[in-house]
Design a protein around this motif. Structure first.
Motif, PDB file in Angstrom:
ATOM      1  N   MET A   1      35.823   0.761  90.737  1.00 45.71           N
ATOM      2  CA  MET A   1      34.382   0.860  90.980  1.00 45.71           C
ATOM      3  C   MET A   1      33.641  -0.025  89.981  1.00 45.71           C
ATOM      4  SD  MET A   1      31.881   4.195  90.700  1.00 45.71           S
ATOM      5  CE  MET A   1      32.857   5.186  91.797  1.00 45.71           C
ATOM      6  N   SER A   2      32.668  -0.805  90.449  1.00 40.17           N
ATOM      7  CA  SER A   2      31.862  -1.623  89.540  1.00 40.17           C
ATOM      8  C   SER A   2      30.437  -1.091  89.531  1.00 40.17           C
ATOM      9  CB  SER A   2      31.876  -3.085  89.994  1.00 40.17           C
ATOM     10  OG  SER A   2      31.348  -3.203  91.286  1.00 40.17           O
ATOM     11  N   THR A   3      29.850  -1.006  88.343  1.00 41.91           N
ATOM     12  CA  THR A   3      28.511  -0.422  88.193  1.00 41.91           C
ATOM     13  C   THR A   3      27.664  -1.308  87.292  1.00 41.91           C
ATOM     14  OG1 THR A   3      29.463   1.787  88.320  1.00 41.91           O
ATOM     15  CG2 THR A   3      27.234   1.630  87.443  1.00 41.91           C
ATOM     16  N   HIS A   4      26.381  -1.461  87.619  1.00 38.36           N
ATOM     17  CA  HIS A   4      25.462  -2.055  86.650  1.00 38.36           C
ATOM     18  C   HIS A   4      24.111  -1.383  86.787  1.00 38.36           C
ATOM     19  CE1 HIS A   4      22.725  -4.837  88.941  1.00 38.36           C
ATOM     20  NE2 HIS A   4      23.598  -4.554  89.861  1.00 38.36           N
ATOM     21  N   VAL A   5      23.370  -1.361  85.698  1.00 37.48           N
ATOM     22  CA  VAL A   5      22.105  -0.629  85.653  1.00 37.48           C
ATOM     23  C   VAL A   5      21.004  -1.556  85.155  1.00 37.48           C
ATOM     24  CG1 VAL A   5      20.884   1.374  84.710  1.00 37.48           C
ATOM     25  CG2 VAL A   5      23.355   1.489  85.080  1.00 37.48           C
ATOM     26  N   SER A   6      19.874  -1.543  85.826  1.00 38.54           N
ATOM     27  CA  SER A   6      18.707  -2.277  85.358  1.00 38.54           C
ATOM     28  C   SER A   6      17.523  -1.784  86.173  1.00 38.54           C
ATOM     29  CB  SER A   6      18.891  -3.785  85.549  1.00 38.54           C
ATOM     30  OG  SER A   6      18.985  -4.074  86.922  1.00 38.54           O
ATOM     31  N   VAL A   7      16.339  -2.260  85.839  1.00 38.89           N
ATOM     32  CA  VAL A   7      15.182  -1.923  86.656  1.00 38.89           C
ATOM     33  C   VAL A   7      15.188  -2.862  87.854  1.00 38.89           C
ATOM     34  CG1 VAL A   7      12.687  -1.797  86.755  1.00 38.89           C
ATOM     35  CG2 VAL A   7      13.888  -1.096  84.683  1.00 38.89           C
ATOM     36  N   ASN A   8      15.303  -2.280  89.016  1.00 40.40           N
ATOM     37  CA  ASN A   8      15.472  -3.087  90.217  1.00 40.40           C
ATOM     38  C   ASN A   8      14.334  -2.856  91.199  1.00 40.40           C
ATOM     39  OD1 ASN A   8      18.271  -4.032  89.619  1.00 40.40           O
ATOM     40  ND2 ASN A   8      18.627  -1.827  89.611  1.00 40.40           N
ATOM     41  N   THR A   9      14.026  -3.867  91.952  1.00 37.83           N
ATOM     42  CA  THR A   9      13.050  -3.708  93.024  1.00 37.83           C
ATOM     43  C   THR A   9      13.782  -3.223  94.272  1.00 37.83           C
ATOM     44  OG1 THR A   9      13.339  -5.926  93.902  1.00 37.83           O
ATOM     45  CG2 THR A   9      11.763  -5.670  92.082  1.00 37.83           C
ATOM     46  N   TYR A  10      13.005  -2.740  95.225  1.00 42.26           N
ATOM     47  CA  TYR A  10      13.620  -2.286  96.476  1.00 42.26           C
ATOM     48  C   TYR A  10      14.302  -3.456  97.180  1.00 42.26           C
ATOM     49  CZ  TYR A  10      14.298   0.014 100.938  1.00 42.26           C
ATOM     50  OH  TYR A  10      14.867   0.536 102.076  1.00 42.26           O
ATOM     51  N   THR A  11      13.717  -4.642  97.067  1.00 38.58           N
ATOM     52  CA  THR A  11      14.334  -5.826  97.691  1.00 38.58           C
ATOM     53  C   THR A  11      15.702  -6.109  97.086  1.00 38.58           C
ATOM     54  OG1 THR A  11      12.184  -6.779  98.192  1.00 38.58           O
ATOM     55  CG2 THR A  11      14.030  -8.301  98.126  1.00 38.58           C
TER      56      THR A  11
END
Lengths: 167, 158
Positions: A1-11
């Motif tokens: 499983m690969s995961t990354h976290v950040s503030v993302n837009t819906y797009t």
């Protein structure tokens, strides 16, 4: 499983989930003994439709439907049910191993089978070039097996399941 | 040999096909046969980008001029864009005798090679993690024995 976290837009979430839906279907097709070439021939239209209907929140489910071209009957089907819980500050992740595990349980389809990608959308969704109206084949004699959430774009996620013949 | 690198923002900043179109515009001239050939393989190339095959292994364009290596940025790197370099090239790598090599997961290599072979005469796939086969080794192997052959009879007659 690969995961990354950040503030993302819906797009961003839409683009991510679109890619992971199509690559997951590609993996299912290949591991099930069929050629992904047909999928990649239609890639641009598929990407355009999935992206547009995720963006408008009209996509309810994306299906990989496999049938016998001689009898025109269902051989198998995978469903990706879309959940619109976008948060904006959560992780993007995909779990291809869960899909691979269930493919090994399901076994491969005969190489003579054909497949298509079908989207179930809400009424009134915008038309997208390259897509036309259709009806899914009957699932009579099949039972659905859910395998949980296989991808997540900060809450825009896809619950995955497949149909297998009742024995 | 001069090598030029570019790093293109892909998912989730761009769709896979949009990222491929950036690569096509970088590597080809508008209206050229090379541009059409690369657009003809858009589906396969987009699939490879969506699989993040170009994240650590480059798409390589090589031939008669400078070599171009193109990587794709994904996830936070694509969103932030600090490592991106999408600047136009000062040369066209698909002019003259050119070829392109796309990286591909070992499990996908067979169908990707077949699919590319049906649409392109210049683009091939290689297994991710392997070097690009640019023909130099093959050409050298052919040339070396010829250069080492001695005509013994002619030598003894002299």
């Amino acid at each position: 499983m690969s995961t990354h976290v950040s503030v993302n837009t819906y797009t961003h979430a839409v683009t991510y989930v679109t890619d992971k839906l199509l690559t997951s279907i590609k993996t299912i097709v290949r591991l099930s003994g069929l050629s992904p070439a047909k999928l990649t021939n239609q890639w641009t239209a598929l990407e355009r439709g999935v992206n547009a209907w995720l963006q408008s929140r009209d996509l309810e489910e994306l299906h990989l439907e496999v049938h016998d071209p001689v009898t025109d009957t269902l051989i198998g089907r995978w469903d990706f049910a879309i959940f619109y819980g976008f948060q904006g500050d959560g992780a993007f992740w995909v779990d291809p191993d869960a899909i691979k595990y269930h493919i090994t349980k399901q076994g491969i389809w005969p190489g003579s089978c054909e497949y298509r990608i079908v989207a179930t959308t809400k009424p009134g969704r915008p038309d997208v070039q390259g897509w036309s109206r259709t009806t899914l084949r009957s699932t009579s004699g099949f039972v659905k097996q859910g395998i949980g959430t296989s991808m997540n774009g900060s809450g825009l996620s896809a619950g995955t399941g497949y149909w297998r013949k009742t024995s | 040999m001069t090598v030029v690198s570019r790093r293109i923002c892909a998912t989730p900043a761009r769709s896979a096909s949009a990222a491929w179109n950036v690569i096509v515009e970088l590597a080809t001239k508008p209206g050229s046969a090379a541009r059409q050939e690369l657009l003809d393989i858009e589906g396969v190339a987009s699939c490879l980008i969506a699989e993040e095959s170009l994240k650590t292994d480059p798409c390589v364009v090589f031939g008669s001029g400078q070599r171009l290596r193109v990587y794709c940025l994904h996830d936070d790197e694509a969103i932030v864009g600090e490592k991106a370099n999408e600047a136009a090239l000062t040369f066209t790598p698909t002019e003259g005798d050119w070829r392109m090599s796309l990286p591909c997961a070992a499990d996908d290599l067979a169908w990707v090679q077949k699919s590319l072979g049906e649409r392109s005469t210049h683009v091939t796939a290689r297994e991710a993690g392997t070097a690009v086969d640019d023909g130099a080794t093959w050409a050298g192997a052919i040339a070396a024995p010829a250069a080492a052959v001695i005509d013994r009879e002619a030598f003894l007659r002299s």
